[in-house]
Design a protein around this motif. Sequence first.
Motif, PDB file in Angstrom:
ATOM      1  N   LEU A 182      10.124 -25.305  13.637  1.00 29.85           N
ATOM      2  CA  LEU A 182       9.199 -24.644  12.717  1.00 29.85           C
ATOM      3  C   LEU A 182       8.870 -23.223  13.149  1.00 29.85           C
ATOM      4  O   LEU A 182       8.932 -22.889  14.333  1.00 29.85           O
ATOM      5  CB  LEU A 182       7.909 -25.450  12.587  1.00 29.85           C
ATOM      6  CG  LEU A 182       8.043 -26.859  12.002  1.00 29.85           C
ATOM      7  CD1 LEU A 182       6.687 -27.545  11.961  1.00 29.85           C
ATOM      8  CD2 LEU A 182       8.671 -26.818  10.619  1.00 29.85           C
ATOM      9  N   GLY A 183       8.491 -22.431  12.169  1.00 24.76           N
ATOM     10  CA  GLY A 183       8.028 -21.071  12.430  1.00 24.76           C
ATOM     11  C   GLY A 183       6.516 -21.005  12.359  1.00 24.76           C
ATOM     12  O   GLY A 183       5.809 -21.877  12.868  1.00 24.76           O
ATOM     13  N   GLY A 215       8.275 -23.528  17.321  1.00 26.50           N
ATOM     14  CA  GLY A 215       9.243 -22.987  18.277  1.00 26.50           C
ATOM     15  C   GLY A 215       9.943 -21.747  17.769  1.00 26.50           C
ATOM     16  O   GLY A 215      10.489 -20.967  18.559  1.00 26.50           O
ATOM     17  N   ARG A 216       9.973 -21.530  16.443  1.00 28.61           N
ATOM     18  CA  ARG A 216      10.611 -20.354  15.858  1.00 28.61           C
ATOM     19  C   ARG A 216       9.586 -19.328  15.377  1.00 28.61           C
ATOM     20  O   ARG A 216       9.910 -18.466  14.563  1.00 28.61           O
ATOM     21  CB  ARG A 216      11.510 -20.787  14.696  1.00 28.61           C
ATOM     22  CG  ARG A 216      12.653 -21.687  15.130  1.00 28.61           C
ATOM     23  CD  ARG A 216      13.574 -22.029  13.970  1.00 28.61           C
ATOM     24  NE  ARG A 216      14.688 -22.874  14.409  1.00 28.61           N
ATOM     25  CZ  ARG A 216      15.642 -23.326  13.609  1.00 28.61           C
ATOM     26  NH1 ARG A 216      15.605 -23.021  12.304  1.00 28.61           N
ATOM     27  NH2 ARG A 216      16.611 -24.076  14.077  1.00 28.61           N
ATOM     28  N   ASP A 217       8.374 -19.433  15.876  1.00 27.85           N
ATOM     29  CA  ASP A 217       7.309 -18.490  15.508  1.00 27.85           C
ATOM     30  C   ASP A 217       7.524 -17.196  16.283  1.00 27.85           C
ATOM     31  O   ASP A 217       7.272 -17.131  17.492  1.00 27.85           O
ATOM     32  CB  ASP A 217       5.950 -19.100  15.840  1.00 27.85           C
ATOM     33  CG  ASP A 217       4.784 -18.277  15.311  1.00 27.85           C
ATOM     34  OD1 ASP A 217       4.973 -17.083  15.022  1.00 27.85           O
ATOM     35  OD2 ASP A 217       3.678 -18.831  15.206  1.00 27.85           O
ATOM     36  N   VAL A 273      -3.754 -24.006  15.260  1.00 26.90           N
ATOM     37  CA  VAL A 273      -2.350 -24.094  14.864  1.00 26.90           C
ATOM     38  C   VAL A 273      -1.763 -22.685  14.762  1.00 26.90           C
ATOM     39  O   VAL A 273      -2.147 -21.898  13.911  1.00 26.90           O
ATOM     40  CB  VAL A 273      -2.200 -24.832  13.517  1.00 26.90           C
ATOM     41  CG1 VAL A 273      -0.730 -24.925  13.116  1.00 26.90           C
ATOM     42  CG2 VAL A 273      -2.822 -26.223  13.602  1.00 26.90           C
ATOM     43  N   CYS A 274      -0.851 -22.372  15.684  1.00 26.46           N
ATOM     44  CA  CYS A 274      -0.101 -21.107  15.671  1.00 26.46           C
ATOM     45  C   CYS A 274      -0.933 -19.894  16.075  1.00 26.46           C
ATOM     46  O   CYS A 274      -0.874 -18.844  15.412  1.00 26.46           O
ATOM     47  CB  CYS A 274       0.569 -20.873  14.312  1.00 26.46           C
ATOM     48  SG  CYS A 274       1.866 -22.062  13.925  1.00 26.46           S
ATOM     49  N   TRP A 275      -1.694 -20.010  17.160  1.00 23.81           N
ATOM     50  CA  TRP A 275      -2.256 -18.811  17.795  1.00 23.81           C
ATOM     51  C   TRP A 275      -2.706 -19.143  19.211  1.00 23.81           C
ATOM     52  O   TRP A 275      -3.853 -19.480  19.466  1.00 23.81           O
ATOM     53  CB  TRP A 275      -3.427 -18.200  17.035  1.00 23.81           C
ATOM     54  CG  TRP A 275      -3.489 -16.690  17.152  1.00 23.81           C
ATOM     55  CD1 TRP A 275      -3.330 -15.793  16.151  1.00 23.81           C
ATOM     56  CD2 TRP A 275      -3.697 -15.908  18.352  1.00 23.81           C
ATOM     57  NE1 TRP A 275      -3.418 -14.495  16.628  1.00 23.81           N
ATOM     58  CE2 TRP A 275      -3.646 -14.537  17.976  1.00 23.81           C
ATOM     59  CE3 TRP A 275      -3.914 -16.202  19.704  1.00 23.81           C
ATOM     60  CZ2 TRP A 275      -3.803 -13.491  18.894  1.00 23.81           C
ATOM     61  CZ3 TRP A 275      -4.066 -15.173  20.620  1.00 23.81           C
ATOM     62  CH2 TRP A 275      -4.004 -13.838  20.217  1.00 23.81           C
ATOM     63  N   MET A 276      -1.780 -19.033  20.153  1.00 22.93           N
ATOM     64  CA  MET A 276      -2.113 -19.095  21.569  1.00 22.93           C
ATOM     65  C   MET A 276      -0.951 -18.519  22.356  1.00 22.93           C
ATOM     66  O   MET A 276       0.210 -18.841  22.108  1.00 22.93           O
ATOM     67  CB  MET A 276      -2.416 -20.525  22.018  1.00 22.93           C
ATOM     68  CG  MET A 276      -2.698 -20.672  23.517  1.00 22.93           C
ATOM     69  SD  MET A 276      -3.889 -19.491  24.236  1.00 22.93           S
ATOM     70  CE  MET A 276      -5.383 -19.856  23.331  1.00 22.93           C
TER      71      MET A 276
END
Length: 365
Positions: free
Chosen positions: A345-346, A307-309, A253-256
């Motif tokens: 989401l960020g 999408g806002r990360d 989740v949230c690293w690629m």
Amino acid sequence: MEGGLLSGARAAVVDGPLPGFHPALKQALTFPLAWGRSPVRDPRAWRRAARATVEEHLLVERQDGVPFAPEFTGRVPGDGYDRELVTVSLTRWARVRGALLTPHGRGPFPAVLLLHDHGSRFDIGKEKLVRPWYDGTRLASASAWAGRHFGGRFPGDELARRGHVVLCLDALGWGDRGPLAYEQQQALAANLFQLGSSLAGLMAREDERAAAFLAGLDRVDARRVAAVGFSMGAYRAWQAAALSDHVAAAASVCWMTGLKEMMVPGNNTLRGQSAYCMLHPGLARHLDIPDVASIAAPKPMLFFHGGRDTLFPAEGVRAAHRKLRAVWRAHDAEERLWTKTWPELGHVFTREMQDEVFRWLDDVL
């Protein structure tokens, strides 16, 4: 000037700073061992060759022969599960303390190697994901972290309630193995490089060993071990799936991203510091980031992104997903790869995201 640093306005948004010739260095990266570029056309043979290349660049030798020699504390009852601390030798250099949660009932159970994030917060490591019943001094920090990133929930405790054995340990510099100060990260990485070693390589080897230890517990079904992580823990999760045969599936989740798409002015990775936890020197001459993750194919893998990360530009995420899909497709296993972007989401792992991951784990394990 040729070979000089970036100047003027562009330099102001680069935390590096980058040298003026950095575009030429990026252009020179062709990732010749990536699937589709490599002369190896059989997907299983490619997987073996790519994995050997990654192993070579970890700079830390395998630790398979080191006895784990675990020491367990007494179990403390929780809500549907028992909690205990375990101290184990992940390498021949250090013993590491971790939180181990076991569901009530008859095993063997499916299991999750839960891998904590970076977040520039070092006083807590495993406590970011598992409620620290053993140390009241860390509870406030841990609860604040869970509130900020996980919707107020400790994912490890929730996984145990749902029937998984959960193991979560501190990486070097966090929790019991720290705490580092932010500016000390670069010195730690530099000293390990001076010693012919690597901070990222050490972390990779320790995560491999943690997976092997977890899979070897009598209470665990060794065929049903997953790695799960958020942020840096997400990187660690897909890396563990790529390098360890003990990991059957992974949720990231949230690293690629693609490396070139990530290395743009203003991106956090240009600062050094935290980047050294995920940097294997020289590997980019051969493989891109999603190429390394693709070594895990055809295992079931999940990749979620916000999408806002701002840490991972959208084009880098899309490019990485395309590469991942091509490899799983080559294995006739595209249905085992689940990628999803949450547009609103960020850089977070919300309860809704967690619930989807938990349902996915139930399906694949």
